[in-house]
Scaffold this motif. Structure first.
Motif, PDB file in Angstrom:
ATOM      1  N   GLU A  70       0.695  -1.128  -0.018  1.00 13.52           N
ATOM      2  CA  GLU A  70      -0.017  -0.036  -0.054  1.00 13.52           C
ATOM      3  C   GLU A  70       0.772   1.229  -0.197  1.00 13.52           C
ATOM      4  O   GLU A  70       0.572   2.065  -0.643  1.00 13.52           O
ATOM      5  CB  GLU A  70      -1.068   0.009   1.227  1.00 13.52           C
ATOM      6  N   THR A  71       1.893   1.241   0.865  1.00 11.56           N
ATOM      7  CA  THR A  71       2.767   2.237   0.926  1.00 11.56           C
ATOM      8  C   THR A  71       3.564   2.477  -0.595  1.00 11.56           C
ATOM      9  O   THR A  71       3.559   3.897  -0.901  1.00 11.56           O
ATOM     10  CB  THR A  71       4.025   2.104   1.769  1.00 11.56           C
ATOM     11  N   ARG A  72       3.773   1.725  -1.133  1.00  7.98           N
ATOM     12  CA  ARG A  72       4.286   1.577  -2.630  1.00  7.98           C
ATOM     13  C   ARG A  72       3.548   2.324  -3.629  1.00  7.98           C
ATOM     14  O   ARG A  72       3.895   3.281  -4.147  1.00  7.98           O
ATOM     15  CB  ARG A  72       4.862   0.555  -2.965  1.00  7.98           C
ATOM     16  N   VAL A  73       2.226   2.052  -3.579  1.00  6.69           N
ATOM     17  CA  VAL A  73       1.099   2.462  -4.288  1.00  6.69           C
ATOM     18  C   VAL A  73       1.009   3.824  -4.149  1.00  6.69           C
ATOM     19  O   VAL A  73       0.755   4.787  -5.151  1.00  6.69           O
ATOM     20  CB  VAL A  73      -0.175   1.479  -4.316  1.00  6.69           C
ATOM     21  N   LEU A  74       0.818   4.255  -2.942  1.00  6.22           N
ATOM     22  CA  LEU A  74       0.631   5.708  -2.303  1.00  6.22           C
ATOM     23  C   LEU A  74       1.748   6.428  -2.860  1.00  6.22           C
ATOM     24  O   LEU A  74       1.577   7.676  -3.730  1.00  6.22           O
ATOM     25  CB  LEU A  74       0.258   5.818  -1.036  1.00  6.22           C
ATOM     26  N   THR A 117       8.994  -0.350   4.404  1.00  7.62           N
ATOM     27  CA  THR A 117       8.871   1.116   3.914  1.00  7.62           C
ATOM     28  C   THR A 117       8.453   2.031   5.064  1.00  7.62           C
ATOM     29  O   THR A 117       8.808   3.364   5.232  1.00  7.62           O
ATOM     30  CB  THR A 117       7.750   1.060   2.947  1.00  7.62           C
ATOM     31  N   GLY A 118       7.733   1.484   6.056  1.00  8.28           N
ATOM     32  CA  GLY A 118       7.519   2.332   7.357  1.00  8.28           C
ATOM     33  C   GLY A 118       5.947   2.426   7.339  1.00  8.28           C
ATOM     34  O   GLY A 118       5.113   1.710   6.742  1.00  8.28           O
ATOM     35  N   THR A 119       5.422   3.511   8.217  1.00 10.19           N
ATOM     36  CA  THR A 119       4.214   3.847   8.589  1.00 10.19           C
ATOM     37  C   THR A 119       3.880   4.747   7.602  1.00 10.19           C
ATOM     38  O   THR A 119       4.532   5.665   6.747  1.00 10.19           O
ATOM     39  CB  THR A 119       4.094   4.118  10.216  1.00 10.19           C
TER      40      THR A 119
END
Length: 196
Positions: free
Chosen positions: A60-64, A112-114
């Protein structure tokens, strides 16, 4: 089902559960039951709940991040601000489950993190753009970090509110965000001071 298909199925099931119930409210048993597999299958693919959660958050982080960063290239700064606001609100609209997962406090460290890490990454991109604009207009470039954090935070918090409100429409919310940000930025004082 192939191993990669099973892995994707487990990720889809876990993503929906984490969005609905959060990390603490979701169990490996429930993920396995919804996927129609045994618990050991989940452990085999991900090592447990923390592992599958970390993969969901990373994706999700990558997509955003990809969606946001891709909007911050070229064009007039106001247009880039509009594109960034629309990109975040578009992600909220198109991937509300993913956004719900990201905005919750992440109990698991991922590569990736939060959500706050994602926002800091986006703010770094915005800071670079603002620094160029500040230099061109005679403002102190080092202050671009403050303004980048403020702009990204404003859009992100509005996105969290809009996740549930869904009114007004995305484009209208983005227009109001840009109105506040742009009109504020276009009338910056070189040496602002508090009145009180």
């Amino acid at each position: 089902m192939t191993g990669s298909e099973r892995r994707q199925q487990l990720l889809n099931v876990a993503r929906a559960l984490f969005a609905a119930k959060g990390f603490d409210g979701t169990s490996v048993e429930e993920i396995a039951a919804r996927a129609n597999v045994s618990k050991p299958v989940v452990y085999e693919h991900f090592g447990g709940k923390e592992g599958i959660y970390a993969v969901v958050v990373d994706r999700e982080t990558r997509v955003l991040l990809d969606r946001m960063v891709s909007t911050l290239h070229g064009g007039h700064p106001r247009v880039m601000l509009e594109q960034a606001a629309c990109a975040l609100l578009g992600y909220v609209e198109d991937s509300h489950d993913g956004f719900r997962i990201l905005v919750r406090d992440s109990p698991v460290a991922s590569s990736t993190g939060t959500f706050s890490t994602v926002l800091n990454d986006i703010a770094s991109q915005v800071e670079h753009i603002l620094a160029q604009q500040f230099a061109a207009r005679g403002y102190e470039e080092k202050l671009s970090a403050v303004y980048a954090q403020a702009l990204v935070g404003m859009v992100a918090l509005t996105g969290q509110w809009w996740l549930d409100a869904r009114k007004p429409k995305r484009e209208e919310v983005a227009a109001h965000l840009v109105n506040l940000a742009w009109n504020g930025l276009s009338h910056l004082e070189h040496k602002p001071e508090l009145l009180g």
